[in-house]
Design an enzyme around this catalytic site. Structure first.
Site, short mmCIF file in Angstrom:
data_model
loop_
_atom_site.label_atom_id
_atom_site.label_comp_id
_atom_site.label_asym_id
_atom_site.label_seq_id
_atom_site.Cartn_x
_atom_site.Cartn_y
_atom_site.Cartn_z
N LYS A 270 -6.18 -5.25 -0.31
CA LYS A 270 -5.38 -4.55 -1.33
C LYS A 270 -5.88 -4.96 -2.70
O LYS A 270 -5.92 -6.14 -3.04
CB LYS A 270 -3.91 -4.91 -1.18
CG LYS A 270 -3.02 -4.39 -2.30
CD LYS A 270 -1.59 -4.93 -2.18
CE LYS A 270 -0.75 -4.58 -3.39
NZ LYS A 270 0.61 -5.14 -3.33
N ASP A 275 -0.10 -4.08 -11.35
CA ASP A 275 1.02 -3.39 -10.71
C ASP A 275 2.25 -3.43 -11.60
O ASP A 275 2.97 -4.43 -11.66
CB ASP A 275 1.33 -4.02 -9.35
CG ASP A 275 2.45 -3.29 -8.63
OD1 ASP A 275 2.73 -2.12 -8.99
OD2 ASP A 275 3.05 -3.88 -7.71
N LYS A 282 8.96 -2.27 -12.47
CA LYS A 282 9.46 -3.61 -12.20
C LYS A 282 10.34 -4.07 -13.36
O LYS A 282 10.08 -3.73 -14.52
CB LYS A 282 8.29 -4.59 -12.05
CG LYS A 282 7.44 -4.38 -10.81
CD LYS A 282 6.30 -5.38 -10.76
CE LYS A 282 5.39 -5.13 -9.58
NZ LYS A 282 6.06 -5.42 -8.29
N ASP A 293 -2.28 -8.82 -8.18
CA ASP A 293 -2.00 -7.94 -7.05
C ASP A 293 -3.27 -7.40 -6.41
O ASP A 293 -3.20 -6.59 -5.49
CB ASP A 293 -1.09 -6.79 -7.49
CG ASP A 293 -0.14 -6.36 -6.39
OD1 ASP A 293 0.07 -7.13 -5.44
OD2 ASP A 293 0.37 -5.23 -6.46
N ASP A 352 6.81 1.29 -6.17
CA ASP A 352 6.42 -0.12 -6.20
C ASP A 352 6.05 -0.63 -4.81
O ASP A 352 5.66 -1.77 -4.66
CB ASP A 352 7.55 -0.96 -6.81
CG ASP A 352 7.06 -2.35 -7.22
OD1 ASP A 352 5.85 -2.50 -7.45
OD2 ASP A 352 7.89 -3.27 -7.30
N GLU A 354 3.43 0.29 -3.27
CA GLU A 354 2.16 1.02 -3.39
C GLU A 354 1.03 0.39 -2.59
O GLU A 354 0.09 1.08 -2.20
CB GLU A 354 1.77 1.12 -4.87
CG GLU A 354 1.02 -0.08 -5.45
CD GLU A 354 1.79 -1.38 -5.43
OE1 GLU A 354 1.15 -2.44 -5.30
OE2 GLU A 354 3.03 -1.34 -5.52
N ARG A 356 0.82 -0.72 0.41
CA ARG A 356 0.69 -0.16 1.76
C ARG A 356 0.05 1.22 1.74
O ARG A 356 -0.56 1.65 2.73
CB ARG A 356 2.06 -0.14 2.45
CG ARG A 356 3.10 0.74 1.81
CD ARG A 356 4.52 0.40 2.24
NE ARG A 356 4.95 -0.88 1.66
CZ ARG A 356 6.12 -1.45 1.90
NH1 ARG A 356 6.99 -0.85 2.72
NH2 ARG A 356 6.44 -2.59 1.34
#
Length: 508
Positions: A270, A275, A282, A293, A352, A354, A356
């Site tokens: 990933k 993010d 967030k 991230d 959020d 994201e 996956r």
């Protein structure tokens, strides 16, 4: 990078800034560890008493400095705690040696050379001590004004050279252990650099360029899919996550091949270079460290390059799913439906969630090559941090024996991990009235829900595991052992060890 050498020199005559010795925690006080005999002799056998007088107990991570005895060319002795004395006839644990070496290297910031006289009984010990020293000496100061030396740490450069006393430079096993320590540590530290780089300098395009340069240097084949290529290929997950950013997403494929390989591993990372949460923004206090991230992609990148540098007899393909998750007029909205690379549709209930989505496309792409196993690595869920804390990553998978093998590989290299289940009853929570699946399910067990989502995008019959490194990927506390503040490079050593075991035929 700190230089690492094997030395047969005796501690008293070696020119260095410090001699590093080990001290363990005994039942009646500190115990001088093997390797420090020459130092203890120079103190007339009273070194343990001297250390105790100075407050040393031998506890793990403890550092005690004292003047070197008369006749030594080094002016300083640094005693580092190893923890409890091993049981009778048992050797010191390699992880204890690795941690002690890291603590010592950090304590000697600003020194030019240190001689490490820690317990060293075989090549494995040499590798562990060397690795710990190289990882402990790490610093990231590219953005600090330190005068003439841009690599200086708080005005002092990292420890420049480590000599492993008791090493056997002419023995093949020792040389190989040091070479491995250097290759793995350099690549792990490269991953740390990437994690620590601010997002205004590391967007998906910049990350891809760094991967291309490293691939060229180490004979790795590289392919980069830009926005047009992703659109043409139908990578709806990666495109959907990156839609709100001015910096377009990328999918990077790194292929290391060996002419002697009998197995093929695929690593998927990933790579959310920043993010914000997207439209599902967030809250304040949760954005400041979101440059980390992309830690999964950094670890995958480092592991592939390390495998190439080590010449492992296994084919390793790395997939870096790179995007920046930002809110804007073009961003994916909660309620939107994305058509993924696999053809499945996903209802996005929370932008959020994201990671996956980008992993789903990359997992399906990796599956098309029918590798023997796929391992994905991701800072995926806060739920995993709640479950396992800040130093342990979770392992899920579709094969219990493979999950166990990964857990054992992680333990072997000193990376705390824990096997986690994929309860089938949690899958129903991701049912969507609109699409094939939703990107959110039940709140409780959220880390496991994410794993179940990813499983949907693994090709049939392919062994797969998922490492959720959300806790240990970025250390917001103080440094410990060989782990610095900031990016840690978590999972690099586990992936490399998995590749080594696969190459050796030890995973079936």
């Amino acid at each position: 990078m700190t230089a690492l050498t094997l030395s047969t020199a005796a501690a008293p005559g070696l020119r260095a800034d410090a001699i590093v010795i080990g001290v363990a925690k005994g039942a009646k006080g500190p115990v001088v560890a093997p390797g420090a005999e020459a130092v203890d002799k120079a103190y007339d056998g009273r070194l343990a008493g001297v250390l105790e007088t100075l407050g040393a107990s031998g506890a793990e991570g403890e550092v005690t400095k004292l003047p070197a005895p008369s006749g030594f060319k080094a002016p300083l002795v640094l005693a580092v705690g190893l923890g409890a004395v091993p049981e009778k006839d048992a050797a010191y644990d390699t992880e204890a040696l690795r941690k002690a070496a890291g603590v010592a290297a950090r304590a000697l910031t600003g020194s030019k050379k240190a001689a490490f006289a820690l317990p060293l009984t075989d090549a494995a010990d040499a590798g562990a001590i060397g690795e710990g020293a190289l990882l402990g000496a790490y610093s990231f100061d590219a953005y600090k004004d330190n005068g003439k030396d841009p690599k200086a740490k708080n005005g002092k450069a990292p420890l420049a050279e480590v000599a492993l006393l008791g090493g056997k430079p002419r023995e093949k096993a020792y040389k190989a252990a040091v070479e491995r320590a250097v290759a793995v540590s350099e690549e792990l530290n490269r991953a740390r650099d990437l994690v620590n780089t601010p997002p205004n300098d590391l967007n998906p395009e910049a990350f891809a360029a760094i991967a291309q340069a490293a691939a060229k240097e180490h004979g790795i084949k590289v392919q980069v899919l830009d926005v047009k290529a992703l659109e043409k290929g139908g990578y709806g997950g990666i495109l959907g996550v990156g839609a709100g950013s001015a910096a377009g997403p990328r999918l990077v494929k790194l292929s290391y091949t060996s002419s002697k390989a009998k197995k093929h591993l695929a690593f998927v990372g990933k790579g959310i270079t920043y993010d914000s949460g997207g439209i599902s923004l967030k809250p304040a206090g949760h954005n400041e460290t979101m440059k980390c991230d992309m830690s999964g992609a950094a670890s995958v990148f480092a592991a592939v390059v390390a495998a190439a540098r080590l010449g492992l007899e296994v084919n390793v393909t790395g997939w870096l799913a790179l995007a920046e998750n930002m809110p804007s007029g073009s961003a994916t909205r909660p309620g939107d439906v994305l058509r993924m690379y696999s053809g499945k549709t996903v209802e996005v209930l929370n932008t959020d969630a994201e990671g996956r989505l980008v992993l789903a496309d990359a997992l399906w792409a990796a599956s098309q090559e029918k590798p023997d196993a796929i391992v994905d690595v991701a800072t995926l869920t806060g739920a995993m941090v709640l479950a396992l804390g800040n130093r342990t990553f979770g392992i899920m998978g579709n094969d219990d024996s493979f999950r166990t093998a990964l857990y054992e590989a992680a333990a072997e290299v000193g990376e705390p991990a824990w096997p986690m289940p994929l309860p089938e009853h949690l899958r129903k929570g991701m049912d969507s009235p609109t699409a094939d699946i939703a990107n959110m399910g039940e709140r409780m067990g959220g880390g496991l829900v994410a794993g179940l989502f990813l499983r949907e995008f693994v090709g049939e019959g392919i062994t797969w595991a998922h490492l959720d490194i959300a806790g240990p990927a970025f250390n917001e506390g103080g440094p410990f052992g060989y782990t610095p503040k900031g990016g840690t490079g978590t999972a690099v050593r586990t992936l490399v060890r998995l590749a080594e075991l696969t190459a050796a035929g030890d995973l079936g």
